[in-house]
Structures are given as structure tokens and as C-alpha cells.
Write a protein that holds these residues in place. Structure first.
Motif, mmCIF file in Angstrom:
data_model
loop_
_atom_site.group_PDB
_atom_site.id
_atom_site.type_symbol
_atom_site.label_atom_id
_atom_site.label_comp_id
_atom_site.label_asym_id
_atom_site.label_seq_id
_atom_site.Cartn_x
_atom_site.Cartn_y
_atom_site.Cartn_z
ATOM 1 N N TYR A 141 -16.176 7.868 -19.206
ATOM 2 C CA TYR A 141 -16.340 9.250 -18.745
ATOM 3 C C TYR A 141 -17.581 9.422 -17.873
ATOM 4 C CZ TYR A 141 -19.815 9.600 -22.465
ATOM 5 O OH TYR A 141 -20.903 9.402 -23.270
ATOM 6 N N LEU A 142 -18.465 8.415 -17.829
ATOM 7 C CA LEU A 142 -19.629 8.510 -16.960
ATOM 8 C C LEU A 142 -19.180 8.508 -15.498
ATOM 9 C CD1 LEU A 142 -22.078 5.978 -18.680
ATOM 10 C CD2 LEU A 142 -22.192 8.474 -18.773
ATOM 11 N N ALA A 143 -20.036 9.066 -14.647
ATOM 12 C CA ALA A 143 -19.732 9.095 -13.216
ATOM 13 C C ALA A 143 -19.579 7.666 -12.694
ATOM 14 C CB ALA A 143 -20.837 9.822 -12.459
ATOM 15 N N GLN A 144 -18.732 7.494 -11.692
ATOM 16 C CA GLN A 144 -18.446 6.161 -11.179
ATOM 17 C C GLN A 144 -19.697 5.472 -10.653
ATOM 18 O OE1 GLN A 144 -15.434 4.561 -11.495
ATOM 19 N NE2 GLN A 144 -16.710 2.797 -10.914
ATOM 20 N N ASP A 145 -20.587 6.238 -10.000
ATOM 21 C CA ASP A 145 -21.800 5.608 -9.485
ATOM 22 C C ASP A 145 -22.695 5.132 -10.627
ATOM 23 O OD1 ASP A 145 -22.354 8.253 -10.217
ATOM 24 O OD2 ASP A 145 -24.060 8.380 -8.844
ATOM 25 N N GLN A 146 -22.652 5.848 -11.754
ATOM 26 C CA GLN A 146 -23.424 5.416 -12.912
ATOM 27 C C GLN A 146 -22.826 4.157 -13.515
ATOM 28 O OE1 GLN A 146 -23.272 8.942 -15.320
ATOM 29 N NE2 GLN A 146 -24.889 9.997 -14.175
ATOM 30 N N LEU A 147 -21.506 4.097 -13.614
ATOM 31 C CA LEU A 147 -20.847 2.897 -14.122
ATOM 32 C C LEU A 147 -21.101 1.705 -13.209
ATOM 33 C CD1 LEU A 147 -17.441 4.458 -15.223
ATOM 34 C CD2 LEU A 147 -19.253 3.611 -16.728
#
Length: 458
Positions: A141-147
Motif C-alpha cells: 500500500y506504500l507509494a510506488q516511489d517509496q517501494l
């Protein structure tokens, strides 16, 4: 009511806090600039802090006063991050880094991203990177840039070495290798060789800033202390030397914090000592600091929530845990536990818990009993049952995320920390070297992992 001299009254939402100006100035760049500005507000005895949450400011005040409160829940973490960013309160942001846990690491990362706290963002991402894959998948569920950022980082690798005296040879001795566990292939691979003059026998060994430090090793049965210390730079894959302290000692405990090493206790000229010295990496120099409350050698040492703790065993049934306070340069007794034991062998930490491992009782040294001290609750508990691997006693342990790696020659046993017990989850290859084993974590650059294919040989 008149304000306390040297203090300022701060209204945050509906609460009023009376805080010392010096305390605020030393812990917050915002207040330091305000008090030095010469503007009308700089001399006011009362002021209002709009937009901030009282709960977050209360946490800020406690941290600036030297407390280390636990952080839990999305709102509390968000309020703390907001205050850390708005007030430019580095002690608070550092405390948040020290409070990262499996249960809050994603919340910490999101709060750091919202309020622009790069140190907390990076530390949270590293922590998530080290969690086992199943947990990371649950964070989709984290933002893609964070992943993407999390996956761009190198995970911590389990690293091990055994005891070696200096080598007279000028050829690389394969038994003197430091190795890391390739978990995908379940093999130990070579990382580096110890320099010929280096000794890990009765040495203090620690990792700080992703570098290995070795202090106080001995040469031969005479236990002559090696007059040089060694540092391995992981990123550059190179060794360097640094000077010994004012007192040549062996069997010291070594801890790293805030760019400094602390060498604790040990044996000097045949006598167990309470001497403690600090090595300042930036200045390449040693200085004396407050001695231990009593002499100790081979002291069990760990760090938790940004704090340094040691175990002193005396008499045999008594375990005293002391904390070293860097600001006051003093040792303070945290707690005492009394248990029957043959001897204790190490202490590790997980979030706000200290785990003290001991063999015994009596001559049953293959069984390992673990006691847990909660820093938050100020309470001792014993882990249910006892812990033993099928090939021998537990002599070294390393915590990564919510996993504990215990290593000996025959196998590496991995536990999952679950409440009041460690649950065995898998076995991995043992570290096939004779002698006492040291284990720790390093983040190996991906470019180096991609080029290393040498499997450790018997």
C-alpha cells in the motif's frame, strides 16, 4: 503565575508548557534562531505556537529533557514528525529513528515523507528492507516511489568471523576470512581477509557506520596486546589502521555511537579494569571517559533506542545492567536481575527490549535461558522454555528486523521474535571455522555482491 526565570511559556492548542530557553535553544534550530534574532518575539515570556499539535510538542519537550518515550500509533508518530520538522529539532528526529520497529516502520516512513525528514525516511526504508520478504509484500500500500526506494537499498547481510592471532605469513590465509551468509544459496561467501597483523582473539569488535572496528586483540598465549587497531571500510573494501588508546587492554567490550567508539573494561597488565575510553573517529584520537562502576572483562554490551547498555555479572547470580550517558558522561544502574547461572554470554536488543542470554544452570551449558528486560515498562520477564540448537550452545546472536540469527560452527538457527518467545523458523548453514565466533550485520554494496561468487571452503 510568573514564568520561571530563563523559561518561556508556550501555548500549543489548549495546553501551556513552561520550558527552559537553553533547553529549547540547544535542541531546536527554530528556537535558537528565534532567541538570537533580536525581534520582539525573542524576548517574550509567553508565545503561541500555531498549527502544531500539543501531543507532538509534549513529546518534543520530553525528548529535549533527556527522556526516551516510546512512540506508537499513526497520530502520535505524525505529530512527532511535524514538530521535528517545524521546530528543526534534531534530537526528536534522531529519537524517532531509534524508535523504528517492525510495527511502526511504514508509519515512520510515511510521516518522514510528508514532513520532509530525510534521515528518518532513509532509516525507515532500511529497516523495511531488512524485514523478511513476507512482511515487505504486505506493505504494497506504500507509494510506488517509496517501494522503489526501499528496493534500491542493500539489505543487511549476516557476517561472521572467528578468533585469530596475527599471522606471520605474507600470503592470504583462507582461515582468516571474514564471510557473509548468502541466504539465497545458503552458503557462506568470502568478504575480506583479516590483515596479517590483526588479531580477533580476545578483541573488542563492533560495527559503526557500516564499518568493522577491531580493538585490543592479543598475540599468542602470552596475551600480548596488538599495538594497532583496525577498521574495515565496507564500501571501499579496504582496511586501515588507527591508534590504540592510552591503556593497552584485551577482552574489552566495544560499542559505537555518534561517530565514536567506546572501549569498555578489559584486562590491562594482567588486571581486570574498569577503564573506559572513547575514540573520536573524526580526530583519530582517544580520550578517557567515566569508568565502569566496577571492573569487568568480556562485558556483554548492546545498543537499544540509541542508548548503550552493558551487563556486569557479580556475583554469579546477579546481573546488573548499566547505561552509559554520553551527555553527562556517567554510568547509571538501570536494573538488577538475580538468576542461577553458570555464566552469561551475550546481550542483544530488539526495539525497547534487552535480551540477556545465559548458559546453565549448573553444568547444563547446552541449554540457553533468556531473560528480557523492557526499557519502556521497566519490567523483567523470562522467555518461555529454554533455547538450544541441536549442535551446541548459543554463543552469538544478531538481530535483524524481527529475526534473530544464532551462529555456530554446525548451523545458523533463525528465530522470529514473537512476544514472550523466540520461535524457530529455519536453519541455515553453519559457519565452518573453529574458535569463538563473532557475528554482526553489514550492508554490502550491490555492485560488490554481484561480483562475489567465491564459496567458503572447509
Amino acid at each position: 503565575m510568573q514564568p520561571v526565570p530563563g523559561s518561556v511559556r508556550l501555548k500549543v492548542e489548549q495546553r501551556v508548557f513552561t520550558v527552559g530557553r537553553r533547553e529549547l535553544s540547544e535542541g531546536s534550530d527554530y528556537f535558537r534562531a528565534l532567541f538570537a534574532s533580536g525581534m520582539r518575539e525573542s524576548g517574550q515570556e509567553e508565545m503561541v505556537l500555531p498549527l502544531l499539535a500539543a501531543r507532538g510538542f509534549a513529546l518534543t519537550v520530553r525528548v529535549l529533557a533527556g527522556e526516551r518515550p516510546a512512540l506508537s500509533g499513526e497520530e502520535e508518530i505524525g505529530d512527532a514528525a511535524e514538530c521535528a520538522a517545524f521546530l528543526q529539532a534534531k534530537p526528536l528526529s534522531q529519537h524517532m529513528v531509534h524508535c523504528i520497529s517492525p510495527g511502526n516502520c511504514a508509519l515512520m516512513l510515511q510521516a518522514a515523507a510528508v514532513y520532509g525528514l530525510p534521515e528518518l525516511l532513509h532509516a525507515s526504508a532500511l529497516y523495511i528492507r531488512d524485514l523478511h520478504p513476507d512482511v515487505r509484500q504486505e506493505l504494497s500500500y506504500l507509494a510506488q516511489d517509496q517501494l522503489d526506494y526501499i528496493e534500491s537499498l542493500s539489505p543487511s547481510a549476516l557476517v561472521a568471523m572467528t578468533t585469530h592471532s596475527p599471522s606471520p605469513q605474507h600470503l592470504q590465509d583462507h582461515s582468516r576470512t571474514i564471510c557473509y551468509l548468502d541466504e539465497a544459496d545458503n552458503v557462506w561467501r568470502d568478504l575480506t581477509w583479516l590483515p596479517d597483523p590483526a588479531s580477533t582473539s580476545l578483541a573488542g569488535i563492533t560495527v559503526m557506520d557500516n564499518n568493522i572496528y577491531i580493538v585490543g586483540g592479543v598475540d599468542g598465549v602470552s596475551k600480548r596486546v596488538v599495538p594497532t587497531n583496525f577498521c574495515y571500510n565496507t564500501d571501499r573494501d579496504s582496511w586501515s589502521e588507527f591508534p590504540c588508546g592510552q591503556h593497552l587492554r584485551h577482552n574489552v567490550a566495544l560499542s559505537g555511537q555518534d561517530g565514536s567508539l567506546i572501549a569498555i573494561g578489559g584486562v590491562c597488565k594482567g588486571k581486570v579494569v574498569a577503564t573506559v575510553e572513547r575514540f573520536h573517529v573524526a580526530s583519530n584520537s582517544w580520550s578517557s571517559v567515566a569508568p565502569l562502576p566496577r571492573p569487568g572483562e568480556g562485558v556483554a554490551c548492546t545498543r537499544a533506542m540509541g542508548r548503550t547498555f552493558v551487563c556486569l555479572w557479580f556475583p554469579m547470580e546477579t546481573t546488573d545492567i548499566y547505561e552509559y550517558g554520553t551527555q553527562g558522561d556517567e554510568w547509571s544502574l538501570v536494573t538488577t536481575l538475580r538468576r542461577q547461572q553458570s555464566y552469561g554470554h551475550c546481550m542483544v536488543s530488539h526495539v525497547d527490549n534487552l535480551y540477556v542470554m545465559r548458559n546453565g544452570p549448573a553444568d547444563d551449558f547446552l541449554r540457553c535461558f533468556i531473560d528480557c528486560y523492557s526499557l519502556t515498562r521497566d519490567q523483567w520477564s523470562s522467555l518461555s522454555g529454554y533455547y538450544v540448537n541441536s549442535k551446541g550452545a548459543l554463543f552469538t546472536a544478531t538481530v535483524r528486523g524481527d529475526r534473530v540469527f544464532t551462529v555456530n560452527r554446525m548451523l545458523t538457527l533463525v528465530y522470529h521474535i514473537q512476544g514472550d518467545r523466540w520461535k524457530p523458523v529455519k536453519e541455515a548453514a553453519g559457519f565452518p571455522r573453529s574458535g569463538s565466533t563473532h557475528s554482526f550485520l553489514l550492508r554490502l554494496p550491490k555492485r560488490r555482491l554481484a561480483t562475489r561468487h567465491t564459496t567458503m571452503n572447509e
